[in-house]
Design an enzyme around this catalytic site. Structure first.
Site, PDB file in Angstrom:
ATOM      1  N   GLU A  66      -6.023   1.321  -6.198  1.00 39.47           N
ATOM      2  CA  GLU A  66      -7.234   1.275  -5.385  1.00 39.47           C
ATOM      3  C   GLU A  66      -7.717  -0.155  -5.160  1.00 39.47           C
ATOM      4  O   GLU A  66      -8.239  -0.480  -4.106  1.00 39.47           O
ATOM      5  CB  GLU A  66      -8.340   2.123  -6.018  1.00 39.47           C
ATOM      6  CG  GLU A  66      -8.078   3.623  -5.979  1.00 39.47           C
ATOM      7  CD  GLU A  66      -7.927   4.181  -4.566  1.00 39.47           C
ATOM      8  OE1 GLU A  66      -8.395   3.535  -3.610  1.00 39.47           O
ATOM      9  OE2 GLU A  66      -7.322   5.252  -4.425  1.00 39.47           O
ATOM     10  N   CYS A 226      -6.495  10.479  13.323  1.00 37.32           N
ATOM     11  CA  CYS A 226      -7.650   9.794  13.917  1.00 37.32           C
ATOM     12  C   CYS A 226      -7.422   8.282  13.844  1.00 37.32           C
ATOM     13  O   CYS A 226      -8.193   7.540  13.253  1.00 37.32           O
ATOM     14  CB  CYS A 226      -8.926  10.193  13.191  1.00 37.32           C
ATOM     15  SG  CYS A 226     -10.447   9.799  14.097  1.00 37.32           S
ATOM     16  N   CYS A 233      -5.746  13.676  19.031  1.00 34.91           N
ATOM     17  CA  CYS A 233      -6.824  14.662  18.943  1.00 34.91           C
ATOM     18  C   CYS A 233      -6.311  16.094  19.068  1.00 34.91           C
ATOM     19  O   CYS A 233      -6.932  17.033  18.576  1.00 34.91           O
ATOM     20  CB  CYS A 233      -7.879  14.390  20.017  1.00 34.91           C
ATOM     21  SG  CYS A 233      -8.673  12.783  19.848  1.00 34.91           S
ATOM     22  N   CYS A 236      -6.017  17.590  15.632  1.00 31.38           N
ATOM     23  CA  CYS A 236      -7.083  17.304  14.669  1.00 31.38           C
ATOM     24  C   CYS A 236      -7.860  18.565  14.304  1.00 31.38           C
ATOM     25  O   CYS A 236      -8.338  19.277  15.183  1.00 31.38           O
ATOM     26  CB  CYS A 236      -8.040  16.262  15.240  1.00 31.38           C
ATOM     27  SG  CYS A 236      -9.372  15.849  14.075  1.00 31.38           S
ATOM     28  N   CYS A 242     -16.095  17.321  17.163  1.00 30.07           N
ATOM     29  CA  CYS A 242     -16.118  15.865  17.356  1.00 30.07           C
ATOM     30  C   CYS A 242     -16.730  15.509  18.711  1.00 30.07           C
ATOM     31  O   CYS A 242     -16.189  15.855  19.766  1.00 30.07           O
ATOM     32  CB  CYS A 242     -14.697  15.303  17.259  1.00 30.07           C
ATOM     33  SG  CYS A 242     -14.608  13.523  17.487  1.00 30.07           S
TER      34      CYS A 242
END
Length: 400
Positions: A66, A226, A233, A236, A242
């Site tokens: 991370e 995205c 799209c 998605c 959205c």
DNA sequence: TAAGCGTGGGG
DNA sequence: TCCCCAAGCTT
């Protein structure tokens, strides 16, 4: 159980109902089961299998990953993470390592302060864990505040660590999530001024039962569907919710502020060899950027100055020596986040004086084959590879 | 709050 | 070639 932010008016501005939010969660989680990146090495068990929802994962590999992933793409991080885990397999290995070894592993990843801060954090974590088993996730802190208190760990990294390792509900707001959410609500605010609202939204959407999968699903959605340039799209799971999709302009989000133009500088560099054929390198001070990294001496060209004179002046100021500037090795552009540099690299001959570290931590004379033992920033790496080519060629021509 | 901080991938 | 910018944090 239930929703922590259900009383937030903002939820009602953005979404029709809590049922809708539930539906968004389940559709994203279903998408993730089929399309998620289930191969990321620090997010699977040692047998390669995906962990069960309540199962905990080793914390050390997740923490390392991370921090490496801050402002750095997964593809770039993977080989660094693998080498890191081979070199420092467990926390004590890392905590007891030398700064020098840590920088060597970090070399090329950029944002070197991450390495210093993570090294400081490693010692604090070793203190916290004490004599407990550092391989056992239960030995590690699992609350967000303990993690944020560590150097180099902010809210996003802390949330990512505890949700990944412990399945603790903590919402994310990294670049991927910001883009998804800004498109979702069609945010007209400049992204850098919208983070408070987006944090609330991320918090509202989070699935408190499967935070690990939900967070990973968001990031996978951002990086594979995205996307910045040409979002897919069609595929998605959130397209029906959205706003940007319904407006037909997803790539207009998120809205960025005006870009500032970067200052330009010319940097003169002097390569100095001694009678043993060793080359002079200097270690940057720890309060400088790229602290602890090594470099060839040189500095910034001033107004009305020839680059040859720049090198003479800089080596006088920083090393206390007089040099004669010889042949040029190479010149090239190198851009940082906040400035553009043009490097001009010359061979120099030491005329008088003994080099002293007036502007650096320490100096060293090293053979060219020993340069691999010192961490250098990328610009200096370019000089090293040019130098190696030059030395090979001159060796060949001597042989003729 | 906004600026400072590295590098390599990708369009 | 050039520009954008990424799994951000710190001051």
């Amino acid at each position: 159980m239930g929703f922590r932010v259900s009383q937030d008016n903002y939820a009602l501005e953005v979404f029709e109902s809590m049922n809708q939010i539930e539906d968004m969660r389940s559709s994203l989680l279903n998408w993730f089961k089929l399309n998620g990146r289930h191969w990321i090495p620090w997010k699977v068990k040692s047998d390669g299998n995906v962990p069960k929802i309540q199962e905990k994962l080793p914390v050390y590999p997740i923490w390392v990953a991370e921090v490496m992933l801050q402002q750095t793409q997964l593809k770039v991080v993977l080989p660094y993470w693998e080498k890191w885990m081979r070199t420092f397999p467990i926390l004590p290995d890392f905590a007891h390592a030398l700064d020098h070894e840590v920088l060597l592993l970090w070399q090329g990843l950029g944002y070197y302060s991450r390495a210093h801060r993570m090294h400081q954090a490693s010692k604090k974590l070793l203190d916290i864990i004490g004599h407990a088993d550092s391989l056992d996730p239960d030995s590690w802190p699992s609350d967000i505040d303990s993690w944020i208190a560590l150097p180099g760990i902010g809210r996003n990294t802390a949330a990512s660590i505890i949700s990944s390792a412990f399945n603790v509900p903590a919402s994310l707001l990294d670049g991927n999530v910001k883009r998804i959410l800004a498109r979702l609500i069609g945010s007209k605010k400049i992204l850098s001024k919208d983070s408070a609202r987006l944090w609330k939204l991320s918090d509202l959407l989070l699935d408190n039962h499967e935070p690990r999968n939900f967070n990973q699903a968001l990031m996978d959605l951002g990086s594979t569907v995205c996307t910045i340039k040409s979002p897919k799209c069609c595929c998605c799971p959130w397209k029906k919710y959205c706003l940007a999709y319904h407006q037909g302009n997803p790539t207009e989000f998120p809205i960025k502020g005006p870009k500032k133009l970067l200052p330009d500088f010319v940097i003169g560099i002097g390569l100095i060899f001694n009678d043993l054929g060793e080359i002079l390198i200097a270690q940057r001070k720890s309060n400088q950027s790229m602290g602890g990294m090594w470099e060839f001496p040189g500095g910034k060209q001033e107004e009305g100055e020839s680059i040859e004179y720049t090198i003479i002046r800089e080596l006088q100021e920083e090393l206390g020596i007089k040099v004669r500037v010889g042949n040029i090795l190479l010149e090239f552009d190198h851009s940082y986040t906040h400035k553009k540099l043009h490097f001009v690299v010359y061979f120099c001959e030491l005329i008088s004086g003994v080099p002293k570290p007036l502007a650096s931590l320490q100096l060293k004379w090293v053979k060219s084959h020993e340069l691999v033992n010192y961490p250098f920033p990328a610009a200096n790496k370019k000089m090293i590879s040019a130098l190696k080519k030059y030395l090979l060629l001159s060796k060949d021509s001597e042989a003729l």
